[in-house]
Design a protein around this motif. Structure first.
Motif, mmCIF file in Angstrom:
data_model
loop_
_atom_site.group_PDB
_atom_site.id
_atom_site.type_symbol
_atom_site.label_atom_id
_atom_site.label_comp_id
_atom_site.label_asym_id
_atom_site.label_seq_id
_atom_site.Cartn_x
_atom_site.Cartn_y
_atom_site.Cartn_z
ATOM 1 N N LYS A 111 -5.327 33.997 6.240
ATOM 2 C CA LYS A 111 -4.091 32.625 6.015
ATOM 3 C C LYS A 111 -2.970 32.676 6.557
ATOM 4 C CE LYS A 111 -4.241 35.271 0.873
ATOM 5 N NZ LYS A 111 -2.740 35.239 -0.031
ATOM 6 N N PRO A 112 -2.287 31.501 6.974
ATOM 7 C CA PRO A 112 -1.868 31.050 7.613
ATOM 8 C C PRO A 112 -0.636 31.738 7.515
ATOM 9 C CG PRO A 112 -2.478 28.827 7.219
ATOM 10 C CD PRO A 112 -3.565 30.268 6.261
ATOM 11 N N SER A 149 0.573 25.893 8.148
ATOM 12 C CA SER A 149 0.230 26.068 6.915
ATOM 13 C C SER A 149 -1.451 25.767 6.435
ATOM 14 C CB SER A 149 0.724 25.651 5.946
ATOM 15 O OG SER A 149 1.649 23.813 6.592
ATOM 16 N N TYR A 150 -1.975 25.761 6.054
ATOM 17 C CA TYR A 150 -3.422 24.842 5.026
ATOM 18 C C TYR A 150 -3.628 23.672 6.234
ATOM 19 C CZ TYR A 150 -4.636 29.423 3.022
ATOM 20 O OH TYR A 150 -4.506 30.248 2.781
ATOM 21 N N CYS A 151 -2.417 22.816 6.017
ATOM 22 C CA CYS A 151 -2.336 21.379 6.202
ATOM 23 C C CYS A 151 -1.454 21.481 7.292
ATOM 24 C CB CYS A 151 -2.044 21.026 5.339
ATOM 25 S SG CYS A 151 -3.965 21.037 3.668
ATOM 26 N N ALA A 203 -10.750 19.948 1.752
ATOM 27 C CA ALA A 203 -10.336 20.648 0.242
ATOM 28 C C ALA A 203 -8.884 21.063 0.472
ATOM 29 C CB ALA A 203 -11.568 21.959 0.015
ATOM 30 N N PHE A 204 -8.326 21.076 1.578
ATOM 31 C CA PHE A 204 -6.867 22.106 1.580
ATOM 32 C C PHE A 204 -5.939 21.033 1.620
ATOM 33 C CE2 PHE A 204 -8.250 25.578 3.996
ATOM 34 C CZ PHE A 204 -8.334 26.367 3.162
ATOM 35 N N GLU A 233 -2.964 19.894 -1.660
ATOM 36 C CA GLU A 233 -2.040 19.517 -1.010
ATOM 37 C C GLU A 233 -1.575 17.884 -1.302
ATOM 38 O OE1 GLU A 233 -0.320 21.913 2.343
ATOM 39 O OE2 GLU A 233 -1.907 23.587 1.907
ATOM 40 N N SER A 234 -2.292 17.098 -1.943
ATOM 41 C CA SER A 234 -2.272 15.508 -2.239
ATOM 42 C C SER A 234 -1.798 15.077 -0.719
ATOM 43 C CB SER A 234 -1.712 14.991 -2.929
ATOM 44 O OG SER A 234 -1.486 16.249 -3.934
ATOM 45 N N LYS A 235 -2.693 15.214 0.705
ATOM 46 C CA LYS A 235 -2.541 15.412 1.752
ATOM 47 C C LYS A 235 -3.488 14.687 2.237
ATOM 48 C CE LYS A 235 0.792 18.225 2.919
ATOM 49 N NZ LYS A 235 1.478 19.383 3.909
#
Length: 352
Positions: free
Chosen positions: A142-143, A162-164, A326-327, A331-333
């Motif tokens: 995990k970040p 973070s993931y994104c 998927a990440f 996160e809607s990015k």
């Protein structure tokens, strides 16, 4: 009219999305399906045998072969995963960085599939995808952490908060480490791709040649490989001018140590500077046995955890693209329109 924004919003916060990933940034045509934290398929059509006769990747030939291979690769990925295009929640595609013609093939195919099936299209940064390859086999990772991406086109130290969220904190000012490996391999007459052959020969040799007189440091976040490459060129040329041939195994071992040791010093300095407890290694050169050993040793010596993907996930593949997408979906990015254009010089975080 193609408008899937509402459909895309439904993916927010979900971990059960079915993502089709497509990768075509260089000479690997790949497609993969990812869902529920697992890779359901990972299909790669390699062009190594085609480009080997030329001693390296020929961009136009790579693009033509992507065009030929991609339809069957996508079909096989869906079939192996046991899903149809209708089951897919979103399509992720590498849109940079890479060879512009090769990227164009993958991006065009992904846009066509997204339009035909009315699925959201997610743009994926190739370098960030390499980092995400580690999540495949290390689900507990995990970040935040620092990542080293070492490949033919990149040598980057990245802060992953973070993931994104990715931020470049260090890189080479000239050649990437993988590019240097390939150039040295050509000097020695080793077949393409050079990196694995240098790795193999280096394990048989001794690191007894001092190619670098001056130690590299993490100065202003930059490393350099042009001087090392020139030192190897001069060493080999000087020998041949005197009618001698270099001991290839010793050259490979010495070059590998000269390339990797200062890089790991820079990475350890960055780990200390940012106070992180985790280092992630990724990219094609991350499959190099010496680099993997040095990274593991550094972690033990300095007290930080080190994560590395298996070699199959170090080289270009679509599984890492699907995971990164998927990440973004969760996160809607990174939702992409159908006029998405590939970017050959895409930077970390999306800048050009």
């Amino acid at each position: 009219m193609y408008d899937i924004s509402k459909q895309y919003e439904k993916l927010k916060g979900r971990d059960d999305t079915v993502i089709l990933g497509i990768e075509s940034s260089c000479d690997e045509t790949a497609a993969a399906v990812f869902s529920h934290g697992r890779i359901l398929s990972n299909v790669i059509a390699s062009q190594i045998d085609i480009h080997r006769r030329y001693g390296g990747v020929v961009p136009e030939i790579a693009s033509r072969n992507h065009t030929l291979a991609l339809p069957s690769v996508v079909d096989e990925a869906l079939k192996t995963a046991g899903v149809t295009l209708g089951d897919v929640d979103a399509i992720g595609v590498t849109y940079g960085a890479g060879l512009i013609g090769a990227l164009l093939v993958g991006v065009s195919a992904a846009k066509a599939l997204a339009y035909a099936a009315a699925k959201p299209l997610i743009k994926v940064n190739h370098v960030e995808a390499h980092v995400c390859a580690n999540y495949i086999e290390h689900p507990d990772l995990k970040p935040p952490f620092l990542a080293l991406v070492a490949s033919g086109g990149h040598t980057s130290i990245i802060e992953v908060s973070s993931y994104c969220c990715y931020r470049l904190v260090g890189s080479t000012g000239d050649d990437a480490i993988g590019e240097a490996f390939d150039k040295v391999a050509r000097l020695l007459g080793l077949p393409y791709p050079g990196g694995p052959n240098i790795d193999r020969l280096g394990r048989e040799g001794r690191a007894i040649i001092d190619f670098v007189k001056k130690k590299h440091t993490f100065t202003d976040g930059k490393l350099s490989y042009s001087g090392l490459k020139t030192a190897v060129v001069n060493y080999i040329h000087n020998l041949r001018q005197h009618g001698e041939e270099p001991v290839a195994a010793d050259v490979c071992a010495s070059f590998t140590a000269a390339a990797v040791d200062p890089l790991m010093e820079a990475v350890c300095a960055a780990v200390e500077k940012f106070g992180t407890e985790t280092l992630v290694i990724a990219g094609g050169v991350a499959s190099n046995s010496y680099l993997r050993e040095k990274a593991a040793q550094a972690g033990k010596t300095h007290g930080f955890d080190v994560f590395m993907p298996s070699p199959i996930y170090c080289t270009d593949n679509a599984a890492m693209v699907a995971v990164r997408a998927a990440f973004s979906a969760r996160e809607s990015k990174d939702l992409a329109p159908l006029d998405l254009s590939p970017q050959s010089n895409l930077r970390i975080g999306g800048g050009i």
